[in-house]
Design a protein around this motif. Sequence first.
Motif, PDB file in Angstrom:
ATOM      1  N   GLU A 140       0.820  -1.209   0.000  1.00  0.00           N
ATOM      2  CA  GLU A 140       0.000   0.000   0.000  1.00  0.00           C
ATOM      3  C   GLU A 140       0.860   1.268   0.000  1.00  0.00           C
ATOM      4  N   GLN A 194       1.938   1.715  -3.605  1.00  0.00           N
ATOM      5  CA  GLN A 194       0.821   2.243  -4.381  1.00  0.00           C
ATOM      6  C   GLN A 194       0.628   3.728  -4.115  1.00  0.00           C
ATOM      7  N   LEU A 195       0.812   4.136  -2.861  1.00  0.00           N
ATOM      8  CA  LEU A 195       0.716   5.557  -2.532  1.00  0.00           C
ATOM      9  C   LEU A 195       1.757   6.353  -3.304  1.00  0.00           C
ATOM     10  N   ASN A 255       0.727   6.706  -6.911  1.00  0.00           N
ATOM     11  CA  ASN A 255      -0.327   7.721  -7.044  1.00  0.00           C
ATOM     12  C   ASN A 255       0.248   9.130  -6.981  1.00  0.00           C
ATOM     13  N   TYR A 297      -6.211  12.403   4.708  1.00  0.00           N
ATOM     14  CA  TYR A 297      -6.267  12.296   3.247  1.00  0.00           C
ATOM     15  C   TYR A 297      -5.128  13.114   2.641  1.00  0.00           C
ATOM     16  N   LEU A 356      -4.720  14.823  -8.444  1.00  0.00           N
ATOM     17  CA  LEU A 356      -5.583  13.751  -7.973  1.00  0.00           C
ATOM     18  C   LEU A 356      -7.032  14.135  -8.233  1.00  0.00           C
ATOM     19  N   LYS A 405      -9.636  13.222  -6.720  1.00  0.00           N
ATOM     20  CA  LYS A 405     -10.360  13.438  -5.468  1.00  0.00           C
ATOM     21  C   LYS A 405      -9.392  13.231  -4.305  1.00  0.00           C
ATOM     22  N   LYS A 406      -9.858  13.576  -3.115  1.00  0.00           N
ATOM     23  CA  LYS A 406      -9.043  13.363  -1.933  1.00  0.00           C
ATOM     24  C   LYS A 406      -8.755  11.880  -1.759  1.00  0.00           C
ATOM     25  N   ARG A 407      -7.476  11.559  -1.499  1.00  0.00           N
ATOM     26  CA  ARG A 407      -7.100  10.158  -1.351  1.00  0.00           C
ATOM     27  C   ARG A 407      -6.910   9.837   0.134  1.00  0.00           C
ATOM     28  N   VAL A 456      -5.462   8.322   3.402  1.00  0.00           N
ATOM     29  CA  VAL A 456      -4.084   7.917   3.614  1.00  0.00           C
ATOM     30  C   VAL A 456      -3.834   7.661   5.101  1.00  0.00           C
TER      31      VAL A 456
END
Length: 423
Positions: free
Chosen positions: A173, A176-177, A180, A208, A214, A216-218, A220
């Motif tokens: 993860e 992946q962050l 992104n 987030y 982006l 939208k807000k991701r 986190v």
Amino acid sequence: MLNRTPFYPKRKLSIADTYNRLERELFSPWAFFHSGKPIIVTNCEGRKVQYSGGLEFSGSPREVFWRFFDPDIRKVIIEQIEQTMEDCEVISDLLETALDETRELLHEFVERVYERLADIDQALRGKGFPKSVTPRPVTGMIKAMVNMMDDHIDAVIRHAGLKRWGNVLLQPEQKQLLMNIAEAAGSLPEGKREEFFVGSDLNLGGHYVAHPGLTKKRPVFLGDIEALKKEGLINATTGESFDITPRGLAYFRHLKREAGKPIERVEAELRQYLGSAYFRTSYPEAYSKWIEAEKLLWEADSQKHLTTIGHLCREAMQEFAETLVNRHKPPEVNQDKSKTVARVRTVLNLYAPSLGDTERAFLDALIAYWGAVADLSQRQEHGSQKEGSPLTWEDGRRVVFQTLLVMYEIDRALSRVQSRVTS
């Protein structure tokens, strides 16, 4: 001129000198097989062949000829890869780019070698009249040798990546962050770069990340941000914002190569098709323009070349259409080279009357697709001035990939339609 690593001129000269040596020591002696004089040739494995004058170039001698050179070709490939690795020991960050340059030069070398062997074979079988016999196809041999070379280079790049990044310990993860973040950063035009903001929102279950790149807000986990910071992949400028570092971008490229996503495999297959001997010889001008655009896309300062990339893709499509017109000679074709939609439509319409409804619909769809990509390249060439939105790297990637794909589809479709109509 394209930006090259400092090692490119050396590698280009070395491979050219190697070809000349093989021509002098291995190829030319076989070319004099019918001279009436004995020939003696030894390859890199110490295998020695000797033939007296007066023999026919058929049966065993011809079979030996086509098996004789592979060890020397493989030896050249391995040596050039190893020399590239040695060159990059002092600047390891250039290894991947330098190996891709070596790959390109070796592709050309392999094609040149096998085409030369095919010429010798045809001349000897024709006994002074080479056009009296059919040349031996060498596409399969070229592909096999190129595949071996690509596998070797890819293995070296993967090994170098593991050596460089093996100590980076991240959870899936967290990787992946980072991906992104890198993709979001790369989606903004040059001069519009912004930091990433970290906020909290109970509706999202905690914290987030927000950024113009982006959608939208991701959501986190703060521990993941700390992990990226600890590895030097992001640089926290304040307690609430951060930015990706050059090291982070380099690791992102490593992750993309290791991911091997289906779309990347498709792109690789299409690129291999475009770089094949068939496409290079069938559409040399279109190939030259597209490959230059594709290389600019992956330069470190690619953002500065986005309009040039669009211009080159547009020229590639024009040259591709020009080749189709010259090859198929449709009547009453538009002579304006820039009118590629009309010119491609005229070529495809030559075969439409002989096809069924489904196939005609497919050709119509290809023409519409071609037009859309032509508009895309023109927009890129002019920096999307009419739309008022600045270009991004993603715009460059899209126009390069779609130009490749539409040329691929048009060529394949014409090949299938022609074979069906003439059969």
